[in-house]
Write a protein that holds these residues in place. Structure first.
Motif, PDB file in Angstrom:
ATOM      1  N   ALA A   1      -0.018  12.605   9.739  1.00  0.00           N
ATOM      2  CA  ALA A   1      -0.937  12.254   8.946  1.00  0.00           C
ATOM      3  C   ALA A   1      -0.992  10.872   8.172  1.00  0.00           C
ATOM      4  CB  ALA A   1      -0.853  13.321   7.726  1.00  0.00           C
ATOM      5  N   SER A   2      -2.400  10.193   8.473  1.00  0.00           N
ATOM      6  CA  SER A   2      -2.159   8.874   7.706  1.00  0.00           C
ATOM      7  C   SER A   2      -3.524   8.482   7.437  1.00  0.00           C
ATOM      8  CB  SER A   2      -1.213   8.003   8.344  1.00  0.00           C
ATOM      9  OG  SER A   2      -2.070   7.615   9.592  1.00  0.00           O
ATOM     10  N   PRO A   3      -3.791   7.302   7.066  1.00  0.00           N
ATOM     11  CA  PRO A   3      -5.269   7.128   6.899  1.00  0.00           C
ATOM     12  C   PRO A   3      -6.025   6.821   8.328  1.00  0.00           C
ATOM     13  CG  PRO A   3      -4.104   5.681   5.192  1.00  0.00           C
ATOM     14  CD  PRO A   3      -2.895   6.461   6.115  1.00  0.00           C
ATOM     15  N   SER A   4      -5.149   6.404   9.278  1.00  0.00           N
ATOM     16  CA  SER A   4      -5.972   6.010  10.388  1.00  0.00           C
ATOM     17  C   SER A   4      -6.219   7.434  11.156  1.00  0.00           C
ATOM     18  CB  SER A   4      -4.932   5.268  11.520  1.00  0.00           C
ATOM     19  OG  SER A   4      -3.919   5.881  11.429  1.00  0.00           O
ATOM     20  N   SER A   5      -5.761   8.682  10.503  1.00  0.00           N
ATOM     21  CA  SER A   5      -6.004   9.994  11.160  1.00  0.00           C
ATOM     22  C   SER A   5      -6.921  10.628  10.054  1.00  0.00           C
ATOM     23  CB  SER A   5      -4.989  10.692  11.849  1.00  0.00           C
ATOM     24  OG  SER A   5      -4.037  10.911  10.579  1.00  0.00           O
TER      25      SER A   5
ATOM     26  N   GLY B   1       2.661   9.422   9.659  1.00  0.00           N
ATOM     27  CA  GLY B   1       3.095   9.903  10.932  1.00  0.00           C
ATOM     28  C   GLY B   1       2.735   8.614  12.078  1.00  0.00           C
ATOM     29  N   SER B   2       1.912   7.555  11.694  1.00  0.00           N
ATOM     30  CA  SER B   2       1.784   6.536  12.569  1.00  0.00           C
ATOM     31  C   SER B   2       2.487   5.322  12.522  1.00  0.00           C
ATOM     32  CB  SER B   2       0.112   6.120  12.538  1.00  0.00           C
ATOM     33  OG  SER B   2      -0.052   5.740  11.046  1.00  0.00           O
ATOM     34  N   GLY B   3       3.562   5.552  11.544  1.00  0.00           N
ATOM     35  CA  GLY B   3       4.361   4.334  11.308  1.00  0.00           C
ATOM     36  C   GLY B   3       5.563   4.151  12.197  1.00  0.00           C
TER      37      GLY B   3
ATOM     38  N   GLY C   1      10.402  -4.829  -7.636  1.00  0.00           N
ATOM     39  CA  GLY C   1       9.557  -3.922  -7.923  1.00  0.00           C
ATOM     40  C   GLY C   1       9.274  -3.010  -6.871  1.00  0.00           C
ATOM     41  N   TYR C   2       9.684  -3.333  -5.593  1.00  0.00           N
ATOM     42  CA  TYR C   2       9.837  -2.212  -4.472  1.00  0.00           C
ATOM     43  C   TYR C   2      10.633  -1.081  -4.894  1.00  0.00           C
ATOM     44  CZ  TYR C   2       9.454  -0.089   0.117  1.00  0.00           C
ATOM     45  OH  TYR C   2       9.445   0.654   1.126  1.00  0.00           O
ATOM     46  N   PHE C   3      11.852  -1.449  -5.181  1.00  0.00           N
ATOM     47  CA  PHE C   3      12.794  -0.369  -5.477  1.00  0.00           C
ATOM     48  C   PHE C   3      12.477   0.430  -6.537  1.00  0.00           C
ATOM     49  CE2 PHE C   3      14.685  -3.200  -2.429  1.00  0.00           C
ATOM     50  CZ  PHE C   3      15.087  -2.104  -1.526  1.00  0.00           C
TER      51      PHE C   3
ATOM     52  N   ALA D   1       9.529   1.260  -7.350  1.00  0.00           N
ATOM     53  CA  ALA D   1       8.508   2.095  -6.905  1.00  0.00           C
ATOM     54  C   ALA D   1       9.228   3.279  -6.017  1.00  0.00           C
ATOM     55  CB  ALA D   1       7.500   1.325  -6.177  1.00  0.00           C
ATOM     56  N   LYS D   2      10.250   2.954  -5.251  1.00  0.00           N
ATOM     57  CA  LYS D   2      11.108   3.961  -4.471  1.00  0.00           C
ATOM     58  C   LYS D   2      11.821   5.045  -5.597  1.00  0.00           C
ATOM     59  CE  LYS D   2      11.004   4.374  -0.764  1.00  0.00           C
ATOM     60  NZ  LYS D   2      10.191   5.090   0.508  1.00  0.00           N
ATOM     61  N   MET D   3      12.320   4.315  -6.732  1.00  0.00           N
ATOM     62  CA  MET D   3      12.935   5.296  -7.771  1.00  0.00           C
ATOM     63  C   MET D   3      11.926   6.219  -8.101  1.00  0.00           C
ATOM     64  SD  MET D   3      15.604   5.866  -8.324  1.00  0.00           S
ATOM     65  CE  MET D   3      17.210   5.199  -9.252  1.00  0.00           C
TER      66      MET D   3
END
Ligand SMILES: NC(=O)c1ccc[n+]([C@@H]2O[C@H](COP(=O)([O-])OP(=O)(O)OC[C@H]3O[C@@H](n4cnc5c(N)ncnc54)[C@H](OP(=O)(O)O)[C@@H]3O)[C@@H](O)[C@H]2O)c1
Length: 251
Positions: free
Chosen positions: A30-34, A8-10, A106-108, A110-112
Motif C-alpha cells: 500500500a502506497s500512493p502509487s497504488s 510497500g513500493s519503497g 527534525g527528521y529524528f 518526526a520519527k520520535m
C-alpha cells in the motif's frame, strides 16, 4: 494472515512484500502509487479491511523540519485510527537506532513523534529500530560533500543491508507483538569516515573524505554511542565488503 505493508513500493517495502508473499501470506503493498495514502486517508480503510497485521515502512517525501514532522504525525494518526476500525492485531513500524539521541535533527524528532503515537495508540505493536542501510551510505557522502571533499566525523556506526532489514521485519510481522522495541544492525562496527571512504573507493569516485570531529551527521553532533545499537541487537549477516563487491559494477 492478511498483512498490509504501508510504503510497500519503497526500498524496504518491496523486499518485505516479496518475503511475506513467499511465506504464503496475503500481502497488500500500500502506497500512493497504488492508491493508498496515509496522509490524505485515500484508500486506507479498503486496504486495511480484514488485515491482522500492518507494517509501516513509509518514508516522508520531504525531510524539511516542518514537512517531515507533519508527515509522520498525520500519517501515524490516520493509520492507527484506521487500524482500530479494522481490528488490526499487530502494528509493526520501522524506526532508527538512536532516535532519542538524534533529536537535534527534525527528521529524528518526526520519527520520535511516530514512535510516541504508536505507543499511545492502544494497538499491540512492535517498533523495529534499524541502523543506517548500506544503500544510504551514498546519501551520507552527498550530505558531507563540498566540491571534491567530503567532511565527516569518525563516529562509530554498524550499518545493515536493506535485505537483512526486510528479513527481520518479516519475522517480526508474523510473531506476537512485543509492545516494545527491537534493534537490528549489521554484523560489524565501522566508523563513518571509513565507511564512506570505502564506498567512494569502490565506486572509483575521486572525492576525498576528510575526518572532522566537528562535522555533523544531518545537523547532529555525534559520538561513538550515537548511532550504534545497545546490548543484544539482532544482527544481519551481510558484510559491507560483500555488498560493495556485488553491488558496484566492475570497470
Ligand atoms: N535509510 C536508512 O538508513 C534507514 C535506517 C533505519 C530506518 N529507516 C526507516 O526505514 C523506513 C523506510 O525507508 P525506505 O528507504 O525503504 O523508504 P523509501 O524507499 O523512500 O520508500 C518510501 C515509501 O513510502 C511511501 N509513501 C510516501 N508517502 C506516503 C503516503 N502519504 N502514504 C503511504 N505511503 C507513502 C512511498 O510510496 P510511493 O512509492 O507510492 O510514493 C514508498 O513506498 C523509513 O521509515 C525510515 O525512517 C531508514
Amino acid at each position: 494472515m492478511k498483512i498490509v505493508v504501508i510504503g510497500g513500493s519503497g526500498l524496504i517495502g518491496k523486499k518485505l512484500v516479496s518475503r511475506l508473499g513467499e511465506r504464503g501470506h496475503e500481502v497488500v503493498a500500500a502506497s500512493p502509487s497504488s492508491g493508498v495514502n496515509t496522509v490524505t486517508g485515500e484508500g486506507l480503510s479498503q486496504a486495511l479491511a480484514g488485515a491482522q497485521v500492518v507494517v509501516d515502512v513509509a518514508n516522508a517525501p520531504s525531510w524539511e523540519d516542518k514537512a517531515v514532522l507533519e508527515f509522520f504525525e498525520t500519517s501515524g494518526r490516520n493509520l492507527l485510527a484506521a487500524e482500530k476500525v479494522a481490528g488490526v492485531r499487530h502494528h509493526v513500524a520501522l524506526s532508527v537506532v538512536g532516535t532519542e539521541r538524534l533529536l537535534a535533527s527534525g527528521y529524528f524528532r518526526a520519527k520520535m513523534a511516530q514512535e510516541n503515537l504508536i505507543k499511545a495508540s492502544g494497538i499491540p505493536y512492535t517498533i523495529v529500530r534499524a541502523t543506517q542501510f548500506f544503500e544510504f551510505v551514498e546519501a551520507i557522502a552527498q550530505f558531507g560533500t563540498d566540491a571534491q571533499t567530503v567532511r565527516l566525523p569518525s563516529a562509530m556506526m554498524q550499518p545493515i543491508v536493506s535485505d537483512d532489514v526486510a528479513v527481520a521485519l518479516a519475522d517480526v510481522a508474523i510473531t506476537e507483538p512485543l509492545n516494545g522495541m527491537v534493534e537490528i544492525a549489521g554484523p560489524e562496527p565501522i566508523r563513518m569516515d571509513e565507511l564512506v571512504r570505502r564506498f567512494l573507493t569502490a565506486r572509483r569516485d575521486s572525492r576525498q573524505v576528510i575526518t572532522d570531529p566537528q562535522a555533523r551527521y544531518y545537523g547532529v553532533p555525534v559520538n561513538d554511542q550515537s548511532l550504534v545499537p545497545g546490548n543484544h541487537p539482532r544482527l544481519g549477516p551481510t558484510r559491507f565488503a560483500d555488498w560493495l563487491s556485488r553491488s558496484i559494477p566492475k570497470a
